[in-house]
Design an enzyme around this catalytic site. Structure first.
Site, short mmCIF file in Angstrom:
data_model
loop_
_atom_site.label_atom_id
_atom_site.label_comp_id
_atom_site.label_asym_id
_atom_site.label_seq_id
_atom_site.Cartn_x
_atom_site.Cartn_y
_atom_site.Cartn_z
N HIS A 243 8.92 8.75 8.46
CA HIS A 243 9.91 7.71 8.15
C HIS A 243 11.18 8.27 7.52
O HIS A 243 12.23 7.63 7.58
CB HIS A 243 9.30 6.67 7.20
CG HIS A 243 8.50 5.62 7.89
ND1 HIS A 243 8.94 4.94 9.01
CD2 HIS A 243 7.26 5.11 7.60
CE1 HIS A 243 8.02 4.06 9.38
NE2 HIS A 243 7.00 4.14 8.55
N MET B 238 0.82 -1.22 0.00
CA MET B 238 0.00 0.00 0.00
C MET B 238 0.86 1.27 0.00
O MET B 238 0.60 2.19 -0.75
CB MET B 238 -0.96 0.05 1.19
CG MET B 238 -1.92 1.25 1.11
SD MET B 238 -2.96 1.43 2.57
CE MET B 238 -1.84 2.32 3.66
N GLU C 134 4.27 8.63 6.48
CA GLU C 134 5.37 8.34 5.55
C GLU C 134 6.45 9.40 5.62
O GLU C 134 7.64 9.10 5.45
CB GLU C 134 4.82 8.21 4.12
CG GLU C 134 3.80 7.10 3.92
CD GLU C 134 4.32 5.73 4.34
OE1 GLU C 134 5.53 5.46 4.18
OE2 GLU C 134 3.52 4.93 4.85
N MET D 207 5.19 2.68 0.61
CA MET D 207 6.59 2.32 0.84
C MET D 207 7.42 3.58 0.93
O MET D 207 7.47 4.38 0.00
CB MET D 207 7.10 1.42 -0.30
CG MET D 207 8.55 1.04 -0.15
SD MET D 207 8.86 0.15 1.40
CE MET D 207 10.41 0.88 1.90
N GLU D 208 8.08 3.74 2.10
CA GLU D 208 8.77 4.99 2.41
C GLU D 208 10.20 5.04 1.89
O GLU D 208 11.15 5.34 2.62
CB GLU D 208 8.77 5.22 3.93
CG GLU D 208 9.52 4.18 4.75
CD GLU D 208 8.72 2.95 5.11
OE1 GLU D 208 9.19 2.17 5.95
OE2 GLU D 208 7.61 2.76 4.56
N ASN D 209 10.42 4.75 0.60
CA ASN D 209 11.76 4.88 0.03
C ASN D 209 12.34 6.25 0.41
O ASN D 209 11.62 7.25 0.46
CB ASN D 209 11.72 4.77 -1.49
CG ASN D 209 11.07 3.49 -1.96
OD1 ASN D 209 11.47 2.40 -1.58
ND2 ASN D 209 10.05 3.62 -2.80
#
Length: 698
Positions: free
Chosen positions: A325, A284, A322, A286-288
């Protein structure tokens, strides 16, 4: 999969920097790549290198050379997802000016067609061109968490190791190309169909937050003005379609990125921040680092959907979570997936702190959404004997190679983690807690290497001169269950004392159970309305105070239950309610805890106390029109009367007194309500009236 020893503990060389040069075309099923890895000598061996390993999955390595002229043989351990590198003769890496491995290889581009398809490694999705109606538009993206970077490039694919990265991508000229940091250059090929995009060098980071995306993407761009670092950070949202519906997301980023930098007193670590909205994404969101991926239906929202306040709150929580993060999880990262619960809990806790502070989600920490839907449900799970400690659950979930992040993620540990952080914040004090976090973010060692969560609280304890901070955190993470604190007020001719005793709370009695005292934040409200500063933390089995109290766990901010076990306790609570001095949250909490005791371990005093509290609220002396805040508590109390143990609405006390809830509470309360003039009854008033009708039929 079998468990394998971490590569950073096996190899005699360790990566410092990855330089990746990829060539991707969405119409093809593979991509070509050249990788240059700079190493340093590790801690294993005596400097002689003949064999080492890197994680590799579905990659075909065509050639491998060390320092340009030393041939390296390659084989594979597919079961453990490893590439094995062997030299004909050992070399002394301690005498080398550089240790550089050059690889040429081919990797797979996975095709994603439905939501059930797992997004991992490099994956592509085609979608409809809204102008032509043809499904010939593409987006190619990456998903590295938890261990998919090895499907993109050979690496030490473990959260326990951090390196820097630099990426070049050759792809079609028409595509937008985005990665963790900003572009250094974009150079068209001679035939003009392709271009090569070169990105800058990233900060130190783990492989799990590396990534890129390219394809037919629309974008919207703005800037975030950072008050702490006095910089202007470019921010963008990329989407395959309907980019106009992402404006709310961009507004949130523009508002909260500076607030987070100010909160941590730590510069945002990158030169830009992008949100990329994808048609499909298994996790759902993703904190790249510097490039956050979110499944697009969560953030592509037209004005008609954003008119709903609940929808806006959910979007704000998602986006700010997010953003957190980028500091906690990426800049400061954790050495094992064992600590995923803390990483996620911290991001939600911090996001809610800021969202409440700005008024975007007012009174969050005393809302029914938090206290009833989250904390109450988590406590009920924790009271079951089979529920393990956070530490035990986390170790159990990370004992082998796992394919999905959700295999590591335990919702119960996550929810309990949020409650632990909130109780620590309240017990320590918001300003002290925040100032210690700010100091930690300034210390380079917390960024240079992955850490354990306990490292944060050990350091916080040093900064705030209290060893109890680390013990507090450890107590609730390593000890299963949760505490119950019993309170007994004793009056004598010469003094009033309060006895506090703690035990582990369980839904049923257990023999020979280890009952280790917890570190319990008392959060005591005194009769003068102040919070007790003398007795802040209960660490022993029991303690005696030489003064009376009103309630423990004020406003339900601690993760424990309170059992009031003398009539003097209920008399004191009734007195505060009559004066309108008890908080509405405290009254709800008293009834919530009583509900648990009535269901599982009721003592005579609980029934008497329940009767006393409800009788007070039902009496004519209690003005519920003036003290409207108590309707929520009344509603919670009446729910107890519908429990099986009280279905008859009568209860025999040990003293043979019959507590007749119908005659003593329901009838006077109904008469009282009938005399009230409700123009616009709120949800609790309506629910109380509905409860009365139901209970009268029993």
């Amino acid at each position: 999969m079998t468990s394998v020893k971490p590569l950073h503990l096996v190899n005699s060389i360790l990566p410092l920097h990855y330089d990746l040069q990829l060539e991707l075309c969405p119409s093809k099923v593979n991509f070509k790549a050249t990788e240059i890895i700079d190493f340093k000598p590790g801690t294993q061996g005596e400097g002689l290198l003949q064999r080492f390993e890197l994680h590799s999955r579905d990659l075909v390595i065509l050639s491998a050379t060390l320092n340009d002229d030393i041939a390296v043989k390659v084989s594979y351990d597919k079961e453990n997802q490893l590439a094995l590198f062997n030299l004909d003769q050992p070399v002394d890496v301690l005498t080398m000016e550089r240790i550089q491995l050059t690889l040429k290889y081919i990797g797979k581009i996975k095709t994603i067609k439905t939501r059930e398809d797992e997004t991992s490694g490099v994956f592509k999705t085609n979608f409809m061109n809204q102008e032509t109606g043809l499904s010939d538009n593409f987006v190619v993206a990456t998903h590295c968490q938890p261990s998919y970077a090895r499907s993109i490039f050979p690496c030490v694919d473990e959260p326990s190791w951090k390196t820097t990265f630099q990426l070049s991508i050759k792809t079609l000229q028409k595509y937008e190309v985005v990665s963790n940091v900003g572009q250094l250059s974009s150079v068209a090929d001679d035939n003009q169909d392709y271009k090569t995009v070169r990105f800058g060098v990233t900060p130190l980071m783990s492989t799990s937050v590396f990534g890129f995306v390219l394809g037919d993407l629309e974008h919207s761009t703005s800037q975030a003005t950072m008050t702490h670092s006095s910089r202007r950070i470019p921010i963008s949202v990329y989407s395959p379609m309907n980019i106009g519906d992402s404006i709310f997301c961009l507004d949130i980023v523009q508002k909260y990125l500076p607030l987070l930098e100010e909160y941590f007193k730590a510069d945002y670590p990158l030169d830009k921040l992008d949100f990329v909205l994808l048609p499909f994404l298994t996790d759902m969101a993703m904190e790249n680092f510097g490039m956050i991926f979110v499944q697009m239906n969560h953030l592509l929202l037209p004005p008609s959907m954003l008119a709903d306040a609940k929808t806006r709150e959910q979007v704000q929580q998602l986006v700010v979570h997010e953003l957190v993060h980028q500091w906690m999880g990426n800049f400061i990262s954790f050495e094992s997936w064992e600590y995923l619960w803390f990483n996620e809990a911290f991001a939600t806790w911090c996001a809610c702190v800021l969202l409440e502070h700005t008024g975007d989600i007012p009174n969050y920490w005393t809302s029914s959404e938090y206290l009833q839907n989250q904390v109450e449900n988590t406590m009920r799970t924790d009271a079951k004997i089979e529920t393990l400690s956070i530490s035990a659950i986390s170790k159990k979930n990370t004992t082998s190679l796992t394919s999905q992040t959700h295999d590591f993620f335990d919702p119960h540990s996550y929810m309990k983690g949020i409650a632990i952080l909130r109780s620590m914040q309240v017990c320590i004090g918001d300003e002290l807690f925040r100032s210690a976090l700010q100091e930690i973010f300034q210390e380079a060692r917390f960024h240079a290497k992955p850490i354990k969560p306990i490292d944060i609280f050990v350091r916080m304890g040093v900064l705030l001169k209290s060893e109890n901070i680390a013990h507090f955190f450890t107590s609730l993470c390593q000890t299963p269950g949760l505490p119950v604190v019993s309170v007994e007020i004793v009056k004598s001719e010469s003094a009033i004392t309060t006895r506090l005793t703690q035990h582990r709370l369980l839904t049923a009695k257990q023999k020979n159970l280890e009952d280790v005292p917890y570190h319990v934040p008392l959060l005591i409200q005194l009769p003068d309305g102040k919070i007790d500063q003398k007795n802040v933390l209960l660490t022993d089995r029991s303690t005696t105070l030489n003064y009376p109290i009103v309630v423990c766990n004020h406003d339900a901010q601690g993760f424990y239950r309170v059992s009031y076990e003398s009539m003097e306790c209920y008399d004191q609570i009734n007195k505060e309610v009559a004066l309108g001095k008890l908080s509405a949250i405290d009254l709800v909490k008293v009834f919530s805890d009583l509900s648990f005791f009535v269901e599982h371990s009721a003592k005579n005093i609980h029934m008497v106390g329940l009767y006393s509290l409800l009788k007070n609220l039902a009496s004519n002396e209690m003005d519920l029109e003036k003290n409207k805040e108590y309707w929520a508590g009344l509603c919670e109390g009446l729910k107890i009367l519908d429990l099986p143990k009280l279905k008859s609405l009568k209860y025999n006390c040990a003293s043979s007194e019959i507590l007749d809830f119908k005659a003593g509470i329901l009838k006077p309360l109904a008469n009282k309500i009938n005399r009230m003039n409700f123009k616009n009854p709120d949800q609790y008033q309506l629910e109380v009236m509905s409860q009365l009708k139901t209970l009268k039929k029993n």
